[in-house]
Design a protein around this motif. Sequence first.
Motif, short mmCIF file in Angstrom:
data_model
loop_
_atom_site.label_atom_id
_atom_site.label_comp_id
_atom_site.label_asym_id
_atom_site.label_seq_id
_atom_site.Cartn_x
_atom_site.Cartn_y
_atom_site.Cartn_z
N HIS A 1 0.82 -1.21 0.00
CA HIS A 1 0.00 0.00 0.00
C HIS A 1 0.86 1.27 0.00
N GLY A 2 2.15 1.08 -0.19
CA GLY A 2 3.03 2.24 -0.27
C GLY A 2 3.58 2.73 1.06
N VAL A 3 3.50 1.88 2.11
CA VAL A 3 4.03 2.26 3.42
C VAL A 3 5.22 1.36 3.74
N PRO A 4 6.46 1.87 3.65
CA PRO A 4 7.63 1.05 3.96
C PRO A 4 7.73 0.77 5.46
N PRO A 5 8.51 -0.23 5.85
CA PRO A 5 8.58 -0.62 7.27
C PRO A 5 8.92 0.52 8.22
N HIS A 6 9.80 1.42 7.82
CA HIS A 6 10.22 2.48 8.73
C HIS A 6 9.12 3.50 8.97
N ARG A 7 8.06 3.49 8.14
CA ARG A 7 6.95 4.42 8.34
C ARG A 7 5.74 3.75 9.02
N VAL A 8 5.83 2.48 9.30
CA VAL A 8 4.77 1.80 10.04
C VAL A 8 4.95 2.07 11.53
N ARG A 9 3.90 2.55 12.18
CA ARG A 9 3.98 2.82 13.63
C ARG A 9 3.50 1.56 14.35
N ALA A 10 4.42 0.85 15.00
CA ALA A 10 4.11 -0.39 15.70
C ALA A 10 4.22 -0.18 17.20
N CYS A 11 3.13 -0.47 17.91
CA CYS A 11 3.06 -0.24 19.36
C CYS A 11 2.82 -1.55 20.10
N ALA A 12 3.63 -1.82 21.09
CA ALA A 12 3.48 -2.99 21.95
C ALA A 12 2.94 -2.53 23.30
N THR A 13 2.09 -3.36 23.90
CA THR A 13 1.38 -2.93 25.10
C THR A 13 1.73 -3.76 26.34
N SER A 14 0.74 -4.22 27.06
CA SER A 14 0.96 -4.80 28.39
C SER A 14 1.96 -5.95 28.40
N GLY A 15 1.84 -6.88 27.46
CA GLY A 15 2.74 -8.02 27.45
C GLY A 15 4.20 -7.59 27.35
N ALA A 16 4.47 -6.64 26.47
CA ALA A 16 5.84 -6.15 26.29
C ALA A 16 6.33 -5.39 27.51
N ARG A 17 5.41 -4.75 28.23
CA ARG A 17 5.81 -4.03 29.44
C ARG A 17 6.25 -5.01 30.53
N ARG A 18 5.79 -6.26 30.43
CA ARG A 18 6.10 -7.25 31.47
C ARG A 18 7.16 -8.26 31.06
N ALA A 19 7.34 -8.50 29.78
CA ALA A 19 8.25 -9.54 29.31
C ALA A 19 9.71 -9.09 29.40
N THR A 20 10.52 -9.88 30.04
CA THR A 20 11.92 -9.52 30.22
C THR A 20 12.73 -9.68 28.94
N ASN A 21 12.20 -10.41 27.96
CA ASN A 21 12.92 -10.58 26.70
C ASN A 21 12.28 -9.82 25.55
N ALA A 22 11.39 -8.86 25.86
CA ALA A 22 10.73 -8.09 24.81
C ALA A 22 11.74 -7.29 23.98
N GLY A 23 12.67 -6.64 24.64
CA GLY A 23 13.65 -5.83 23.93
C GLY A 23 14.48 -6.67 22.97
N GLU A 24 14.89 -7.85 23.41
CA GLU A 24 15.67 -8.75 22.56
C GLU A 24 14.86 -9.17 21.33
N PHE A 25 13.58 -9.49 21.55
CA PHE A 25 12.71 -9.89 20.45
C PHE A 25 12.51 -8.74 19.46
N PHE A 26 12.28 -7.55 19.97
CA PHE A 26 12.03 -6.40 19.10
C PHE A 26 13.29 -6.00 18.32
N ASP A 27 14.46 -6.17 18.93
CA ASP A 27 15.72 -5.91 18.22
C ASP A 27 15.85 -6.83 17.01
N ARG A 28 15.46 -8.10 17.19
CA ARG A 28 15.54 -9.06 16.08
C ARG A 28 14.57 -8.69 14.97
N ILE A 29 13.37 -8.27 15.36
CA ILE A 29 12.38 -7.86 14.36
C ILE A 29 12.88 -6.65 13.58
N ARG A 30 13.49 -5.70 14.28
CA ARG A 30 14.01 -4.51 13.62
C ARG A 30 15.11 -4.88 12.62
#
Length: 306
Positions: free
Chosen positions: A66-95
Motif C-alpha cells: 500500500h506504499g508504506v515502507p517498514p520504517h513508516r509503520v507505527r508499531a506499538c506494543a502494550t501490556s505483554g511487552a511491558r512485562r516480558a523480560t525478553n521483549a527488547g531482545e525480540f524487538f531488536d531481532r524484528i528490527r
Amino acid sequence: MPYAAIDLGSNSLLLAIEADDGSVLHDEAHVVGLGKGLGDMGRFDPARMAHAEKVLTRFVEIAASHGVPPHRVRACATSGARRATNAGEFFDRIRAELGLDIQTISGEQEAVYAYLGALSDLGEHPKPVLVIDLGGGSTELIIGSGSTMHFRISLEVGAVRLTEAFGLDGPEPDLEGARRHLDDLLGAVAFPQLPAHAVAVAGTATTLAAMTLGLQSYDGAKVHGSRLNLDDLLHWRDTLLSASPERRRELAAVSIERAPYLAAGACVIAAVLDYSGLSACQVSNRGLRFGVVEMLRNPDQGGNLT
C-alpha cells in the motif's frame, strides 16, 4: 499518503492501514497469544515469538503493497511487552530482520490511542463517554467528551491474565476470587464524573457482541455500533464458565482462539459497567491501531489528550 499502524497486544496482533482521507485500506487481526503464561515478569515463549514474527512479516509486506515502507509503520506494543523480560531482545531481532521498529508504550499512551480509535467512527454519543479497552494483559478506562480526555487509567488486569490467575478456563473456576480482585482494582479508581455512555473496544468485546448477535462468522459491519447489555455479559460469563472447552469453542465460533478467555472478558466488562452505574455499552470494531493512525494523520489533536 497512506498511514499504517500495528498493535502488538498480549493476545492479538492487529494491522490497520488508512488513506489520507480516512478510508480504510486494510484491517486485519490474528490471535497469537504472545502474553500467554507470561505472568508479571516472565518471558515471551519462543514458539509464540516465532508465530508473531510470521504475522509481522505478513503485515510488513501488506503495508509495503500500500506504499508504506517498514520504517513508516507505527508499531506499538502494550501490556505483554511491558512485562516480558525478553521483549527488547525480540524487538531488536524484528528490527534487524524486517526493518520494523516496535515501541513499547505506556498504559497511559495506550489509553489515548484506544480512546481515539474507539470513537473514530461512531458518530455522536452521549457525553461524557467511557471507553473500555479490554486487552489480554491490561484494561484501559478513559472518560472524555469529544476530543478532550478528562480521565484515563490503565488497570493491570486483562482477559488472559484474569483467566490464568483464577482458572477461569478450567473445571473449577474461582469466580468469587476473580470478582473480589476486580472489585479491589475498581474500588481504587476515582472517576471525576460518572459517564453517560460506554463504548467497549478490542477483540473480547467484539467477539462477545458477535455471539450476542448470533453470528457464526465474524461480520465487523454488524458488530460495529452494536450493544452489549449487562445481562448479556452475565449470561455469557455463566454459560462459558460452566461449558466444556469444546462447547466454548462452539459458542465462540466467530473467534475460536478467544474461547478460553471470553468468560474472564465478560467478567471485566460487566464489573466496569456495574461500577460505572451503566447497564449497557456500545461496541466498537476499532481500537488502538486506529487511534495511532488518527494521531499520525492529525498529530495536533493530541494536545487535548494529555
